[in-house]
Design a protein around this motif. Sequence first.
Motif, short mmCIF file in Angstrom:
data_model
loop_
_atom_site.label_atom_id
_atom_site.label_comp_id
_atom_site.label_asym_id
_atom_site.label_seq_id
_atom_site.Cartn_x
_atom_site.Cartn_y
_atom_site.Cartn_z
N ILE A 1 0.83 -1.20 0.00
CA ILE A 1 0.00 0.00 0.00
C ILE A 1 0.87 1.25 0.00
CG2 ILE A 1 -0.19 0.23 2.50
CD1 ILE A 1 -3.06 0.68 -0.02
N ALA A 2 2.13 1.14 0.46
CA ALA A 2 3.06 2.26 0.45
C ALA A 2 3.77 2.38 -0.89
CB ALA A 2 4.08 2.12 1.57
N VAL A 3 3.97 1.25 -1.56
CA VAL A 3 4.64 1.26 -2.86
C VAL A 3 3.71 1.77 -3.95
CG1 VAL A 3 5.78 -0.18 -4.59
CG2 VAL A 3 6.15 -0.63 -2.16
N ALA A 4 2.43 1.48 -3.82
CA ALA A 4 1.47 1.80 -4.87
C ALA A 4 1.46 3.28 -5.25
CB ALA A 4 0.07 1.34 -4.45
N PRO A 5 1.39 4.23 -4.29
CA PRO A 5 1.38 5.64 -4.69
C PRO A 5 2.65 6.06 -5.43
CG PRO A 5 0.69 5.40 -2.40
CD PRO A 5 1.22 4.08 -2.83
N ILE A 6 3.79 5.48 -5.04
CA ILE A 6 5.05 5.82 -5.71
C ILE A 6 5.01 5.39 -7.16
CG2 ILE A 6 7.54 5.40 -5.71
CD1 ILE A 6 7.37 4.97 -2.69
N LEU A 7 4.53 4.17 -7.40
CA LEU A 7 4.46 3.67 -8.77
C LEU A 7 3.45 4.44 -9.60
CD1 LEU A 7 4.68 -0.18 -8.11
CD2 LEU A 7 6.44 1.31 -9.05
N VAL A 8 2.36 4.87 -8.97
CA VAL A 8 1.37 5.67 -9.70
C VAL A 8 1.97 7.01 -10.11
CG1 VAL A 8 -0.82 6.92 -9.47
CG2 VAL A 8 -0.64 4.56 -8.66
N LEU A 9 2.77 7.61 -9.21
CA LEU A 9 3.42 8.88 -9.55
C LEU A 9 4.42 8.70 -10.69
CD1 LEU A 9 4.07 10.40 -6.00
CD2 LEU A 9 2.45 11.20 -7.72
N ILE A 10 5.12 7.56 -10.69
CA ILE A 10 6.16 7.33 -11.71
C ILE A 10 5.55 6.89 -13.04
CG2 ILE A 10 8.15 5.89 -12.32
CD1 ILE A 10 8.80 5.74 -9.35
N LEU A 11 4.59 5.96 -12.98
CA LEU A 11 4.07 5.33 -14.19
C LEU A 11 2.74 5.89 -14.66
CD1 LEU A 11 4.93 1.63 -13.26
CD2 LEU A 11 6.25 3.19 -14.71
N GLY A 12 2.11 6.73 -13.85
CA GLY A 12 0.84 7.31 -14.26
C GLY A 12 -0.34 6.48 -13.78
N ASN A 13 -1.52 6.82 -14.29
CA ASN A 13 -2.75 6.18 -13.84
C ASN A 13 -3.24 5.08 -14.78
OD1 ASN A 13 -3.49 7.13 -11.35
ND2 ASN A 13 -4.63 8.88 -12.13
N GLY A 14 -2.41 4.65 -15.72
CA GLY A 14 -2.82 3.62 -16.67
C GLY A 14 -2.69 2.22 -16.11
N TYR A 15 -2.56 1.27 -17.01
CA TYR A 15 -2.43 -0.13 -16.61
C TYR A 15 -1.08 -0.44 -15.97
CZ TYR A 15 -6.72 -1.54 -19.02
OH TYR A 15 -8.02 -1.70 -19.39
N ALA A 16 -0.03 0.28 -16.35
CA ALA A 16 1.33 -0.07 -15.95
C ALA A 16 1.52 -0.21 -14.45
CB ALA A 16 2.32 0.94 -16.54
N PRO A 17 1.14 0.80 -13.62
CA PRO A 17 1.38 0.63 -12.17
C PRO A 17 0.58 -0.51 -11.57
CG PRO A 17 0.02 2.56 -12.60
CD PRO A 17 0.52 2.09 -13.92
N LYS A 18 -0.62 -0.77 -12.08
CA LYS A 18 -1.43 -1.87 -11.55
C LYS A 18 -0.77 -3.22 -11.84
CE LYS A 18 -4.62 1.55 -11.87
NZ LYS A 18 -4.36 2.88 -12.42
#
Length: 271
Positions: free
Chosen positions: A123-140
């Motif tokens: 749950i802590a890693v998720a916001p970081i990946l969203v900031l880096i990869l955006g809101n598309g499929y990639a961070p998920k």
Amino acid sequence: MANVTHQSAIIPDRSLFNILDKVADKLPAVLAVIGLIGLWQLVVWGFSVPTYMAPGPADVLNAFRENSTVLWNNFWPTLFEAALGFVFGNLVAILLAILFVHSRTAERAFYPIAVFVNTIPIIAVAPILVLILGNGYAPKIVIAALICFFPTLVNMVRGLKAVQPATLELMRVLSASGSEVFWKVRIQSSLPFLFAALKIASTTCVIGAIVAEWIGSNYGLGALIIEATYNFRSPLLYATVFTAALLAVSLFTIVSVVEKRVIHWKAQGVH
């Protein structure tokens, strides 16, 4: 000959017994589920629980009917994210485990890093990946892969090393090459460990995809859960949660079927 024919005609069909055995095996689970659903409905009726707090099974079933299109449209993105995360996370874990077995230096260098990454709450890693990869499929997909990665890595390393010394000595006596030892001994030894990890990953990848959708997404079962919660649409919330659970169970079942196909020799060895 007539007696033989007559006797063979009255021998019960074994396939019928096999079907009855399978039904008998599943019957306790089916009855338990029916009992729990009935108890759930009785509690809701008996204590007059408001629908917005805890809907009954009938309300949830009605939510499935009324929101089938919404559930179906949000089901596919979550399935896509979970499936790709499952594939990529486990593939990287398997390749890294093979590297560790062949290189003690690589294991000493990278295994502690893998352990450290696993200790960080997803749950802590998720916001970081969203900031880096955006809101598309990639961070998920990445988050779903991360949550699958470590259990498979640990089990695969253990499985590749779980070879009897006598077996290795026999392969050495037979002048087997390194690749023959790997494919005929180590891989065979690792399969039960690998599939144990894949069963875990088949459910956790769905959790990873949904958690990622909570952080930032306008689609998927995770986003639908947040929307239903904030709007006090409890029947839809429960229906969405059950849909996610059915997705995880379906992936688990697929892995279990593949396991039986791949390592059927294990069951034969037990008997």
